[in-house]
Each structure stands twice: as structure tokens, then as C-alpha cells.
Motif scaffolding. Structure first.
Motif, PDB file in Angstrom:
ATOM      1  N   UNK A  73      -8.034 165.993 -49.926  1.00 26.67           N
ATOM      2  CA  UNK A  73      -7.049 165.603 -50.712  1.00 26.67           C
ATOM      3  C   UNK A  73      -6.482 164.363 -51.164  1.00 26.67           C
ATOM      4  N   UNK A  74      -7.254 163.249 -50.461  1.00 24.09           N
ATOM      5  CA  UNK A  74      -6.630 162.284 -50.893  1.00 24.09           C
ATOM      6  C   UNK A  74      -8.051 161.351 -51.148  1.00 24.09           C
ATOM      7  N   UNK A  75      -8.108 160.730 -52.461  1.00 21.59           N
ATOM      8  CA  UNK A  75      -8.907 159.944 -52.656  1.00 21.59           C
ATOM      9  C   UNK A  75      -9.473 158.631 -51.891  1.00 21.59           C
ATOM     10  N   UNK A  76      -8.532 157.973 -51.183  1.00 21.75           N
ATOM     11  CA  UNK A  76      -8.542 156.870 -50.362  1.00 21.75           C
ATOM     12  C   UNK A  76      -9.344 157.292 -49.190  1.00 21.75           C
ATOM     13  N   UNK A  77      -9.079 158.690 -48.577  1.00 26.24           N
ATOM     14  CA  UNK A  77      -9.924 158.982 -47.513  1.00 26.24           C
ATOM     15  C   UNK A  77     -11.390 159.419 -48.003  1.00 26.24           C
ATOM     16  N   UNK A  78     -11.711 159.843 -49.161  1.00 27.79           N
ATOM     17  CA  UNK A  78     -12.798 160.117 -49.680  1.00 27.79           C
ATOM     18  C   UNK A  78     -13.790 158.946 -49.474  1.00 27.79           C
ATOM     19  N   UNK A  79     -13.095 157.857 -50.234  1.00 27.66           N
ATOM     20  CA  UNK A  79     -13.859 156.415 -50.295  1.00 27.66           C
ATOM     21  C   UNK A  79     -13.969 156.074 -48.877  1.00 27.66           C
TER      22      UNK A  79
ATOM     23  N   UNK B 285     -17.864 175.406 -38.259  1.00 24.66           N
ATOM     24  CA  UNK B 285     -16.397 175.557 -39.053  1.00 24.66           C
ATOM     25  C   UNK B 285     -15.866 174.306 -39.018  1.00 24.66           C
ATOM     26  N   UNK B 286     -16.303 173.069 -38.451  1.00 30.73           N
ATOM     27  CA  UNK B 286     -15.690 171.770 -38.430  1.00 30.73           C
ATOM     28  C   UNK B 286     -15.712 171.204 -39.958  1.00 30.73           C
ATOM     29  N   UNK B 287     -16.483 171.690 -40.917  1.00 26.15           N
ATOM     30  CA  UNK B 287     -16.648 171.491 -42.114  1.00 26.15           C
ATOM     31  C   UNK B 287     -15.730 171.983 -42.891  1.00 26.15           C
ATOM     32  N   UNK B 288     -14.993 173.104 -42.557  1.00 27.07           N
ATOM     33  CA  UNK B 288     -13.969 173.648 -43.151  1.00 27.07           C
ATOM     34  C   UNK B 288     -12.633 173.307 -43.049  1.00 27.07           C
ATOM     35  N   UNK B 289     -12.198 172.528 -42.124  1.00 25.82           N
ATOM     36  CA  UNK B 289     -11.123 171.890 -41.733  1.00 25.82           C
ATOM     37  C   UNK B 289     -10.224 171.217 -42.737  1.00 25.82           C
ATOM     38  N   UNK B 290     -10.965 170.206 -43.245  1.00 29.43           N
ATOM     39  CA  UNK B 290     -10.081 169.299 -44.450  1.00 29.43           C
ATOM     40  C   UNK B 290      -9.911 170.281 -45.688  1.00 29.43           C
ATOM     41  N   UNK B 291     -11.038 171.121 -46.039  1.00 29.98           N
ATOM     42  CA  UNK B 291     -10.685 171.964 -47.138  1.00 29.98           C
ATOM     43  C   UNK B 291      -9.724 173.183 -47.078  1.00 29.98           C
ATOM     44  N   UNK B 292      -9.542 173.460 -45.867  1.00 26.70           N
ATOM     45  CA  UNK B 292      -8.410 174.398 -45.433  1.00 26.70           C
ATOM     46  C   UNK B 292      -7.133 173.713 -45.363  1.00 26.70           C
ATOM     47  N   UNK B 293      -7.065 172.471 -45.001  1.00 24.96           N
ATOM     48  CA  UNK B 293      -5.705 171.952 -45.111  1.00 24.96           C
ATOM     49  C   UNK B 293      -5.285 171.785 -46.428  1.00 24.96           C
ATOM     50  N   UNK B 294      -6.200 171.368 -47.290  1.00 22.36           N
ATOM     51  CA  UNK B 294      -5.749 171.006 -48.709  1.00 22.36           C
ATOM     52  C   UNK B 294      -5.420 172.477 -49.317  1.00 22.36           C
ATOM     53  N   UNK B 295      -6.184 173.627 -48.903  1.00 20.83           N
ATOM     54  CA  UNK B 295      -5.819 174.727 -49.453  1.00 20.83           C
ATOM     55  C   UNK B 295      -4.262 175.207 -48.830  1.00 20.83           C
ATOM     56  N   UNK B 296      -3.945 175.066 -47.562  1.00 20.04           N
ATOM     57  CA  UNK B 296      -2.880 175.160 -47.280  1.00 20.04           C
ATOM     58  C   UNK B 296      -1.814 174.496 -47.970  1.00 20.04           C
TER      59      UNK B 296
END
Length: 539
Positions: free
Chosen positions: A450-456, A383-394
Motif C-alpha cells: 500500500x505504501x511506496x515507502x514501505x516498498x523501498x 499464507x504469510x505472503x498474502x497478508x500485506x496484499x490482503x490488507x491492501x485489498x481490505x
């Protein structure tokens, strides 16, 4: 050596002893009453008349207590005693197997130790196997359960010795007896790439009267050292309490706030809005009225359509999403609720049309949070891999609800939820554990942020970690040169000597390998929604 139809020496000896003493073995199981004219069975209490003749008493034992062994029971001609059944020896493999089965049943289904004292349970076991003797409550608790605990502890310890990395979750809770306990659970991926969970300890704090961070840290550290896993801990998941956060700092382990608990805090904060709380309180009052009146509840069930009868749900602040479930059920059954309330004296007032509109907006706003809580509350999948995508979804869902709300109360609640997402949830996109989880999930990869900077930033950190991992795996091969191509004799081409020099300068490093492997992974197609990341990386 005895043959069929003969009597063993022990039986002859027993018979001789009986004759010598002048008293039948039957009296071991009966007691004389009424001046010796009657006898009562010690096993079942049945009373028989007797004047010294024990035939009727012996017949009673043979019919109702066939497991009792009597030395002087008459023998059938040509066979040994067919009705005699001895109890299992305490070292019998069969007895041990049944003992373990009962212990596992009590432990796994959380049954009370008093189960073995129940007459119906003993009757069931006797029917299944008359030779088995059900243990006492004391034996079950202090012998069999402790043996089972030792077996499971040794098995888990052996498993944890093979695990290199794991995480733990921990929480404080209070029993009905007002005693405080701390439970520590570990989570890890086994050799078959299957997610496992195991409770390591449920204990009272070292100092029961002290809930300080230091006392909690000392208690947790003692458990981790006992299992020899302190050096394997990658992260500690707790609620958002400041004491638990400080505890992680004391034991020097990375802290990750429980995502589901954070979602619950957001929902509770939104429901406390001055414009929202009155209608929520009214819903609670209506549910309490029906729960406290059997007559009203019966009328409520009868007012609903046959085959579609629903019950009401009570809101409990400590139970996640219970307020949402309560409101959702009230909206579903509002017509039946109103019908009963209007026809019942001293009942609460039914919901108005404006209040129902507010509740509809609340359900629209909280439904995504309920869905997110369910998705991240699993203990059998990652479930840890779902947290950031769920935040984006919310975040995306809240933005889309601006055109679907009908009340000003709904818009006020939406503003609070968006603010809470900014304050409480966007932080997960800057945490290393959740970043890596999302990047390494073949469904999300870089697209789950959600943030490109965080991705980088996350990509660079993952690249560094993989490079370090490669160096640890191949410590002597920090720089690896490609093999020099061999040339056929007589085909020397001096014009291309420069090419050989350039190839020799082309050095493969661990970082280059990391970059190439990650690039191949990122460029591959994202997998479907139901993919299991553990299965993907296991292959």
C-alpha cells in the motif's frame, strides 16, 4: 519326518496324556452344571446336555469355535487337522503390521482407546483375519501407541535435523476437564520445497497454576531445546495476547501476531457497536429459540422450499466468522423464519424491514473479512505472503463500499472497520517477515504494498539479507574479478590498453550480484493468481 495322513509326535503325546488322565480336552472349554447332566461353553455360554459323552460338545467347538485346538478331535483320514488355526505369534510380522494399522487408525481418526473393547470391532477384525488377536485397551494405550509415538518422533527428529529454518505457532487452551494445555506446532519447507507442519508438543505448563509470560516461555523453551531447534526459529506466531508477546521477548524470538486472529478481533469490535449490537442480539435470540424447540425447527424446515432446506447457525465468539455465518443464514431464510415466528405463541418478534437492511449492510462489510480469514487459514499452502496484499485489498474494498451501504448503522460500522485496519493491520506492512513474504511472492512483488515507502525499505532489507547470504555461501569470494580476456598472438593493440585497465577495475561484489538478481526478478512478469511461490523458487 511326518507325511500327509500321519499324526505328529505332539498329537500322539497329547492323546496319550488324555487317555492317561481319563479326561477329554473338551472340558477345558466347558464347565459342568446341573449336577453334571449339562455343560456350558465358557466361550459363548451355550448349554448342552451330556451324560459323559463329549461328541455334541466337540461338534459345538468345531462349528462355532474353529480356532480352538483340541488334541482329541477326530482326524480325517489322509490329512492333518485342516480346521486348526493358531493365533499369530506376538513376534509375527503380520501381527505387528495389523497392530500398527490399528494404532494409526486410532491416532489419525482420534478414536477412543475403548474401540478395541467394542464387540462389533472385534467381530470385524475376526472376520478379516481370524488368526489376529485384538489387543486390550491397556496394551493399545501403553505399548502400541507408545511404540508408534517413538517411531514418529524419531522420523520427525531426523527430518528437523535437515531443516535450517522454521517457524512455530503456539496457543494456550483449556480442556473439558478444565485443564490448561499449550500446543506447539512447527512449520517448515522440506528439501522438495513442500510446506510441512508437525505438532511438537501438547503439554501442561511447567507450573499449571501460573500463566505468566515467564512460565510460558520456560515451557516453550524446554520443548524447543528438546527437539534441538531453538537456533532455527525464524518467527513465533501467537494470538495478540500481551502475555504471549512478552513470552517471545523472553525467549528472544521474533513475534508475528496471528493474522486470522487479528481479523476476528476487528470483526468482534465492530459488532459491539451500540447501533449494531441490538440487532445482533436479536438474531442470537431467534436462533436460540429454534435450537431449543424441535417443533419450531420442524416448522422452519417445512416452511422452506423443497430441495433448498437450510439450517440456522449459532454465533460463538471464539469461533472465527461465526457471527457473519449466523447473520448470512438468517438473511437467506428470513421469510421462513418470519412465517414460523408469527404463527408460534410466545416466540420472539421477527426482524423488521429496517433490521434486515442493517443486516444486509453488515454482510456486505464482513464478507471481505470472511474471505480474508479463509485465505490465510490454510496449513498446506504459504499464507504469510498474502497478508500485506490482503490488507491492501481490505482497505480498497472498504473504500468502495461507501456507495453501497443503505443504513447509517452500516456507515458507522464502516468507520470502525477502517479505523481498525489502520490500527491493527497496516502494521503488518512494516514487519520484516510479511514484507519479505510479499516481495518474494511472484504474483505480488513490489505491487502488493500500500505504501511506496514501505516498498523501498523492504527492498533494501531484502537486498542486505541476500548479500549476507551470498557472503556466507562464498566467504572467500567477497570480491570476484571477471576473467581477463585472452588475445591472439600478434594482435596487440596498444591503443586499447586503457580498456584492459578499466575492465580490471570492474569488480563484481556480492551486493552487485544481489542487486542484479533482484532487478531481474522484479522486472519479470508477475505470475497468475493461483501460482505457488514454493514451486516458483524451487525451479
Amino acid at each position: 519326518m511326518s507325511t500327509v495322513g500321519s499324526v505328529s509326535d505332539s498329537d500322539d503325546e497329547c492323546s496319550n496324556n488324555t487317555s492317561r488322565i481319563g479326561k477329554s480336552d473338551v472340558w477345558k472349554f466347558f464347565e459342568k452344571i446341573k449336577n453334571g447332566t449339562s455343560a456350558r461353553c465358557k466361550a459363548c455360554g451355550k448349554i448342552y446336555k451330556t451324560t459323559g459323552n463329549t461328541s455334541n460338545l466337540r461338534d459345538h467347538l468345531r462349528r462355532l469355535h474353529p480356532t480352538i485346538k483340541l488334541c482329541d478331535l477326530p482326524r480325517s483320514s489322509g490329512s492333518i487337522l485342516p480346521f486348526i488355526e493358531n493365533k499369530y505369534d506376538k513376534f509375527s510380522a503380520r501381527k505387528k503390521a495389523i497392530d500398527n494399522a490399528i494404532s494409526e487408525f486410532v491416532a489419525c481418526s482420534i478414536q477412543p482407546f475403548s474401540l478395541v473393547d467394542e464387540k462389533s470391532f472385534r467381530k470385524l477384525i475376526n472376520v478379516l483375519d481370524p488368526r489376529y488377536e485384538v489387543p486390550s485397551r491397556t496394551t493399545l494405550k501403553h505399548v502400541q501407541m507408545e511404540n508408534l509415538f517413538d517411531q514418529m518422533k524419531a522420523k520427525l527428529s531426523s527430518t528437523l535435523d535437515k531443516i535450517e529454518h522454521l517457524a512455530i505457532t503456539t496457543d494456550l487452551w483449556t480442556s473439558l476437564a478444565s485443564k490448561s494445555f499449550i500446543t506447539i506446532t512447527c512449520h517448515f519447507v522440506d528439501e522438495a520445497f513442500i510446506l510441512r507442519s508437525a505438532v511438537l508438543s501438547t503439554n501442561i505448563l511447567l507450573d499449571e497454576s501460573n500463566h505468566s509470560a515467564q512460565n510460558i516461555a520456560d515451557t516453550v523453551r524446554l520443548v524447543l531445546d528438546k527437539w534441538n531447534i531453538y537456533h532455527k526459529i525464524s518467527a513465533v506466531v501467537t494470538d495478540n495476547d500481551k502475555t504471549m508477546i512478552k513470552m517471545c521477548q523472553i525467549i528472544q524470538k521474533r513475534h508475528l501476531p496471528c493474522f486470522a486472529h487479528t481479523l476476528n478481533l476487528i470483526v468482534q469490535e465492530a459488532l459491539k457497536l451500540d447501533c449494531i449490537q441490538p440487532v445482533v442480539v436479536k438474531c442470537k435470540r431467534i436462533v436460540t429459540f429454534f435450537k431449543n424447540s424441535n417443533i419450531a425447527y420442524a416448522k422452519f424446515r417445512n416452511a422452506q422450499q423443497p430441495g433448498k432446506v437450510y439450517s440456522l447457525k449459532q454465533e460463538v465468539p471464539t469461533r472465527w466468522n461465526s457471527a457473519f455465518s449466523m447473520i448470512q443464514r438468517i438473511i437467506l431464510t428470513n421469510d421462513s423464519i418470519a412465517k414460523v415466528l408469527l404463527g408460534t405463541p410466545k416466540a420472539p418478534a421477527p426482524l423488521t424491514a429496517d433490521e434486515v437492511a442493517i443486516l444486509n449492510d453488515i454482510v456486505k462489510l464482513l464478507s471481505p473479512f470472511d474471505n480474508a480469514t479463509v485465505k490465510t487459514s490454510s496449513s498446506t499452502s504459504v499464507t504469510v505472503s498474502l497478508i500485506i496484499p490482503i490488507v491492501c485489498g481490505l482497505w480498497d474494498t472498504m473504500d468502495g463500499l461507501k456507495l453501497k451501504l443503505e443504513t447509517k448503522e452500516g456507515f458507522n460500522m464502516l468507520a470502525i472497520l477502517i479505523d481498525c485496519i489502520k490500527r491493527r493491520l497496516l502494521e503488518y506492512e512494516r514487519r520484516t517477515v510479511t514484507r519479505f513474504g510479499t516481495l518474494l511472492h511472484p504474483r505480488f512483488k513490489k505491487e502488493g504494498f500500500l505504501s511506496p515507502q514501505n516498498v523501498s525499505e523492504a527492498t533494501k532489507l531484502l537486498e542486505n539479507d541476500i548479500t549476507l547470504l551470498n557472503k556466507n555461501v562464498h566467504p572467500a569470494n567477497e570480491n570476484t574479478e571477471p576473467p581477463t580476456p585472452t588475445e591472439s598472438p600478434g594482435h596487440n593493440q596498444p591503443l586499447f590498453q586503457f580498456l584492459k585497465r578499466n575492465i580490471a577495475k570492474k569488480i563484481r561484489t556480492d551486493r552487485v550480484d544481489s542487486i542484479l538478481s533482484l532487478r531481474n526478478y522484479y522486472d519479470s512478469p508477475n505470475l497468475h493468481e493461483d501460482c505457488n511461490p514454493l514451486e516458483y523458487w524451487h525451479l
